[in-house]
Design an enzyme around this catalytic site. Structure first.
Site, PDB file in Angstrom:
ATOM      1  N   TRP A 107     -33.413   7.081   9.291  1.00  0.00           N
ATOM      2  CA  TRP A 107     -32.744   7.977   8.322  1.00  0.00           C
ATOM      3  C   TRP A 107     -33.462   9.323   8.262  1.00  0.00           C
ATOM      4  CZ3 TRP A 107     -28.167   7.922   5.973  1.00  0.00           C
ATOM      5  CH2 TRP A 107     -27.484   6.711   5.846  1.00  0.00           C
ATOM      6  N   TRP A 163     -29.451  13.666  -1.959  1.00  0.00           N
ATOM      7  CA  TRP A 163     -28.622  14.193  -3.056  1.00  0.00           C
ATOM      8  C   TRP A 163     -27.152  14.241  -2.665  1.00  0.00           C
ATOM      9  CZ3 TRP A 163     -29.150  14.509  -8.065  1.00  0.00           C
ATOM     10  CH2 TRP A 163     -30.435  14.333  -8.578  1.00  0.00           C
ATOM     11  N   ASN A 168     -37.440   4.828  -3.790  1.00  0.00           N
ATOM     12  CA  ASN A 168     -36.138   5.177  -3.213  1.00  0.00           C
ATOM     13  C   ASN A 168     -34.957   4.634  -4.010  1.00  0.00           C
ATOM     14  OD1 ASN A 168     -34.357   6.172  -1.042  1.00  0.00           O
ATOM     15  ND2 ASN A 168     -33.968   4.000  -0.743  1.00  0.00           N
ATOM     16  N   TRP A 175     -25.127  18.586  -8.194  1.00  0.00           N
ATOM     17  CA  TRP A 175     -26.207  17.932  -7.443  1.00  0.00           C
ATOM     18  C   TRP A 175     -27.314  18.908  -7.061  1.00  0.00           C
ATOM     19  CZ3 TRP A 175     -26.758  19.832  -2.413  1.00  0.00           C
ATOM     20  CH2 TRP A 175     -25.659  20.516  -1.875  1.00  0.00           C
ATOM     21  N   GLU A 225     -35.261   2.906   8.358  1.00  0.00           N
ATOM     22  CA  GLU A 225     -35.540   3.952   7.357  1.00  0.00           C
ATOM     23  C   GLU A 225     -36.145   5.188   8.017  1.00  0.00           C
ATOM     24  OE1 GLU A 225     -34.291   3.641   4.326  1.00  0.00           O
ATOM     25  OE2 GLU A 225     -33.659   1.679   5.033  1.00  0.00           O
ATOM     26  N   TRP A 273     -18.348  21.038 -10.953  1.00  0.00           N
ATOM     27  CA  TRP A 273     -19.502  20.349 -11.553  1.00  0.00           C
ATOM     28  C   TRP A 273     -19.833  20.958 -12.905  1.00  0.00           C
ATOM     29  CZ3 TRP A 273     -20.543  16.037  -9.115  1.00  0.00           C
ATOM     30  CH2 TRP A 273     -20.384  15.949  -7.727  1.00  0.00           C
TER      31      TRP A 273
HETATM   32  C1  LIG Z   1     -31.852  11.744  -4.088  1.00  0.00           C
HETATM   33  C2  LIG Z   1     -32.892  11.453  -3.025  1.00  0.00           C
HETATM   34  C3  LIG Z   1     -33.862  12.397  -2.735  1.00  0.00           C
HETATM   35  C4  LIG Z   1     -34.827  12.147  -1.743  1.00  0.00           C
HETATM   36  N1  LIG Z   1     -35.767  13.108  -1.469  1.00  0.00           N
HETATM   37  C5  LIG Z   1     -36.679  12.887  -0.488  1.00  0.00           C
HETATM   38  C6  LIG Z   1     -37.650  13.873  -0.158  1.00  0.00           C
HETATM   39  O1  LIG Z   1     -37.667  14.990  -0.706  1.00  0.00           O
HETATM   40  N2  LIG Z   1     -38.570  13.569   0.792  1.00  0.00           N
HETATM   41  C7  LIG Z   1     -38.573  12.360   1.446  1.00  0.00           C
HETATM   42  O2  LIG Z   1     -39.436  12.131   2.306  1.00  0.00           O
HETATM   43  N3  LIG Z   1     -37.645  11.435   1.172  1.00  0.00           N
HETATM   44  C8  LIG Z   1     -36.709  11.648   0.228  1.00  0.00           C
HETATM   45  N4  LIG Z   1     -35.783  10.682  -0.060  1.00  0.00           N
HETATM   46  C9  LIG Z   1     -35.744   9.458   0.760  1.00  0.00           C
HETATM   47  C10 LIG Z   1     -36.569   8.278   0.231  1.00  0.00           C
HETATM   48  O3  LIG Z   1     -36.302   8.064  -1.116  1.00  0.00           O
HETATM   49  C11 LIG Z   1     -38.067   8.474   0.414  1.00  0.00           C
HETATM   50  O4  LIG Z   1     -38.345   8.854   1.738  1.00  0.00           O
HETATM   51  C12 LIG Z   1     -38.817   7.166   0.127  1.00  0.00           C
HETATM   52  O5  LIG Z   1     -38.595   6.766  -1.196  1.00  0.00           O
HETATM   53  C13 LIG Z   1     -40.294   7.380   0.349  1.00  0.00           C
HETATM   54  O6  LIG Z   1     -41.001   6.221   0.041  1.00  0.00           O
HETATM   55  P1  LIG Z   1     -41.776   5.405   1.157  1.00  0.00           P
HETATM   56  O7  LIG Z   1     -42.601   6.331   1.967  1.00  0.00           O
HETATM   57  O8  LIG Z   1     -42.444   4.282   0.491  1.00  0.00           O
HETATM   58  O9  LIG Z   1     -40.569   4.892   2.047  1.00  0.00           O
HETATM   59  P2  LIG Z   1     -40.398   3.611   2.975  1.00  0.00           P
HETATM   60  O10 LIG Z   1     -39.343   2.794   2.360  1.00  0.00           O
HETATM   61  O11 LIG Z   1     -41.669   2.971   3.296  1.00  0.00           O
HETATM   62  O12 LIG Z   1     -39.769   4.275   4.294  1.00  0.00           O
HETATM   63  C14 LIG Z   1     -40.600   4.832   5.314  1.00  0.00           C
HETATM   64  C15 LIG Z   1     -40.250   6.277   5.576  1.00  0.00           C
HETATM   65  O13 LIG Z   1     -38.906   6.385   6.027  1.00  0.00           O
HETATM   66  C16 LIG Z   1     -38.356   7.616   5.575  1.00  0.00           C
HETATM   67  N5  LIG Z   1     -37.204   7.326   4.713  1.00  0.00           N
HETATM   68  C17 LIG Z   1     -36.988   6.210   3.992  1.00  0.00           C
HETATM   69  N6  LIG Z   1     -35.792   6.291   3.371  1.00  0.00           N
HETATM   70  C18 LIG Z   1     -35.272   7.485   3.700  1.00  0.00           C
HETATM   71  C19 LIG Z   1     -34.058   8.154   3.371  1.00  0.00           C
HETATM   72  N7  LIG Z   1     -33.129   7.598   2.587  1.00  0.00           N
HETATM   73  N8  LIG Z   1     -33.853   9.388   3.863  1.00  0.00           N
HETATM   74  C20 LIG Z   1     -34.751   9.973   4.683  1.00  0.00           C
HETATM   75  N9  LIG Z   1     -35.922   9.387   5.032  1.00  0.00           N
HETATM   76  C21 LIG Z   1     -36.172   8.158   4.548  1.00  0.00           C
HETATM   77  C22 LIG Z   1     -39.427   8.327   4.770  1.00  0.00           C
HETATM   78  O14 LIG Z   1     -40.084   9.241   5.608  1.00  0.00           O
HETATM   79  C23 LIG Z   1     -40.342   7.172   4.360  1.00  0.00           C
HETATM   80  O15 LIG Z   1     -41.659   7.582   4.110  1.00  0.00           O
HETATM   81  C24 LIG Z   1     -34.803  10.916  -1.042  1.00  0.00           C
HETATM   82  C25 LIG Z   1     -33.811   9.970  -1.350  1.00  0.00           C
HETATM   83  C26 LIG Z   1     -32.875  10.230  -2.332  1.00  0.00           C
HETATM   84  C27 LIG Z   1     -31.829   9.193  -2.645  1.00  0.00           C
END
Ligand SMILES: Cc1cc2nc3c(=O)[nH]c(=O)nc-3n(C[C@H](O)[C@H](O)[C@H](O)COP(=O)(O)OP(=O)(O)OC[C@H]3O[C@@H](n4cnc5c(N)ncnc54)[C@H](O)[C@@H]3O)c2cc1C
Length: 480
Positions: A290, A395, A354, A372, A287, A319
């Site tokens: 990502w 997105w 997420n 979007w 993650e 859209w």
């Molecule tokens: C439509 C959409 C919009 C999003 N907008 C953002 C946003 O503005 N800012 C943001 O930080 N994340 C965003 N995310 C990614 C992800 O949803 C969040 O990072 C995550 O929910 C944060 O929760 P956590 O810190 O508990 O993540 P954990 O599951 O604990 O993951 C650890 C870290 O990994 C990174 N990470 C995890 N998943 C992703 C991912 N899919 N993409 C990029 N980084 C990721 C984040 O930095 C996160 O804090 C988005 C995802 C989607 C589908």
């Protein structure tokens, strides 16, 4: 001998641990160092920065000011409407304090890069050197490339290469700089709030969910590694488990830079070293991958910063721009309980799990077929962790316009998602009080006869797939 004076321009790196620019500015142990932070309200408005994010950043700065003070490093504040005022403001600051070098960590967004180029030029004309450092990613953008030297657009091969690099060179965290012997300024006051950026979240939730600062970030990391990391792969998709370290909730801290991606990975690698590899730890490392991936994509394809789709042919998709339907989605009044609970979580806490971000983004772009970019903007305006590359990536993934996106024909069914990821309906009940008396499985799709206050489903799902397929199937083929 005159003491050298250096300035660190802090942006998305509000910490003293493992901060490349700060470490570089302090490399000369005799140099006096100050930090500066720029408040740019008009720019923030243009970038849709959420009030809760501004509040979080101000609280983070207050904690940081105390840590910097221990190092005898003052924290200065400049304020200009937008980025265009920064070159002049920084030049004047350097002149006033006879600063000879400015250090910062690179932000990879298009406007931020242009801002830095203008600052560099303005400072050069005053004889001040400008040093920008790679810091934001665990692996520097431009160093993880395909065999023919291009940026990866697909995650899996990117991750393989990215991880190999991390594993080859051990992660080295930079220490906190040593205390300065000389100090040339006192810290400025950090404002309690910025006009126009009221948080939409109540202060009791803000303070209990989001304590600010580096220490709070490290505590969050420690708690997650102790209690959540091992079973992350099993728990990460269940929003109900968020409070039990089902996910790390570190995203606001990573976005503000009160913790670095390297610190997170270092903790995960240490865990792996002590306990061996588990699916949980590997998934969490992925993650963070990502996060790096979307930043690398932004550097490789800067058009994603400019509201343009990664897949150019999808620019032709007609859209919908239906404001009433959009508003129902924003308000959590779609009649699909999991979607509504998620949107209300965003409004109440400034954050969304997420799994739910994917569900609501897919619902907006596929079920409602709404642009979007509307969803992307709304998220930025409400997220405490709003981050251009991750948000845009998420997105465009959901809308099937992005690189390595969900295939357009794979459309989440919000009712099935609800049954699968909130099987007992506990998350729904927490955020949709109208449904709290529904105790059985019908909570995922309440029968109209059971409802008086909750809306009926706003879309007939039987026509969703046909509409999406008809628009995506006939796109011209264009390559980037
Ligand atoms: C439509 C959409 C919009 C999003 N907008 C953002 C946003 O503005 N800012 C943001 O930080 N994340 C965003 N995310 C990614 C992800 O949803 C969040 O990072 C995550 O929910 C944060 O929760 P956590 O810190 O508990 O993540 P954990 O599951 O604990 O993951 C650890 C870290 O990994 C990174 N990470 C995890 N998943 C992703 C991912 N899919 N993409 C990029 N980084 C990721 C984040 O930095 C996160 O804090 C988005 C995802 C989607 C589908």
């Amino acid at each position: 001998m005159n003491t050298a004076r250096h300035l660190v321009w802090l942006r998305a790196d509000l910490r003293i641990n493992d901060n490349t620019a700060l470490a570089a500015a302090c490399a000369d142990k005799d140099a006096a160092v100050a930090c500066v932070y720029a408040i740019t309200p008009v720019q923030w408005q243009q970038h849709d920065v959420a009030g809760i994010r501004v509040d979080f950043e101000l609280r983070t700065l207050r904690a940081l000011e105390k840590s910097l003070d221990q190092l005898s490093i003052p924290l200065l504040i400049i304020q200009t409407d937008d980025f265009s005022g920064i070159p002049d403001a920084l030049s004047r600051l350097c002149e006033k304090h006879q600063i000879t070098a400015v250090h910062c960590n690179i932000q990879y967004e298009v406007n931020e890069l242009a801002r830095d180029a203008a600052v560099k030029q303005a400072l050069a004309s005053k004889g001040v050197t400008f040093h920008s450092h790679h810091d934001q990613c665990a692996v520097t953008p431009g160093t993880v490339l395909t065999n023919d030297g291009r940026f990866y657009s697909v995650f899996t091969p990117f991750k393989r290469n990215w991880l190999a690099r991390l594993e080859a060179g051990a992660i080295r965290l930079l220490p906190i700089p040593i205390r300065r012997r000389h100090r040339f300024a006192e810290s400025d006051n950090i404002p309690a709030a910025i006009k126009g950026f009221d948080s939409h979240v109540t202060s009791d939730i803000t303070l209990s969910w989001w304590p600010a600062g580096e220490e709070a970030a490290l505590e969050r990391l420690t708690s997650f590694v102790e209690h959540g990391l091992k079973r992350y792969d099993e728990q990460r998709d269940f929003p109900e488990l968020t409070d039990n370290d089902g996910v790390s909730r570190l995203s606001p801290y990573l976005a503000a830079g009160s913790i670095s991606a390297r610190q997170c990975l270092n903790a995960a690698f240490n865990y792996r070293h002590q306990h061996g590899s588990t699916k949980g730890v590997e998934q969490w490392i992925s993650e963070i991958g990502w996060r790096d991936f979307y930043k690398h994509v932004m550097v490789g394809w800067p058009r994603v910063c400019k509201h343009r789709p990664f897949r150019l042919e999808t620019a032709h998709i007609p859209w919908r721009h239906d404001e009433n339907d959009f508003q129902r989605w924003c308000d959590g009044q779609t009649g699909f309980p999991l979607v509504d609970a998620a949107m209300r979580q965003l409004r109440q806490t400034g954050w969304m799990h997420n799994r739910l971000r994917m569900v609501v983004a897919m619902f907006l772009t596929k079920d409602l077929f709404i642009d979007w970019r509307w969803g992307e903007k709304f998220f930025m305006q409400h997220l405490i962790d709003g981050d251009l590359s991750a948000n845009n990536g998420g997105w465009q993934w959901s809308a099937s316009t992005g690189n390595d996106a969900a295939p357009y024909f794979r459309i989440f069914n919000p009712v099935l998602q609800s049954e699968r990821f909130d099987p007992k309906g506990n998350f729904i009940r927490e955020y949709v009080p109208e449904l709290q008396d529904i105790r059985d499985k019908s909570i995922h799709q309440p029968k109209p006869s059971l409802l008086s206050l909750y809306p009926e489903p706003m879309v007939d799902r039987r026509m969703v797939k046909d509409r999406v397929l008809s628009h995506f199937r006939n796109l011209p083929s264009l390559t980037a």
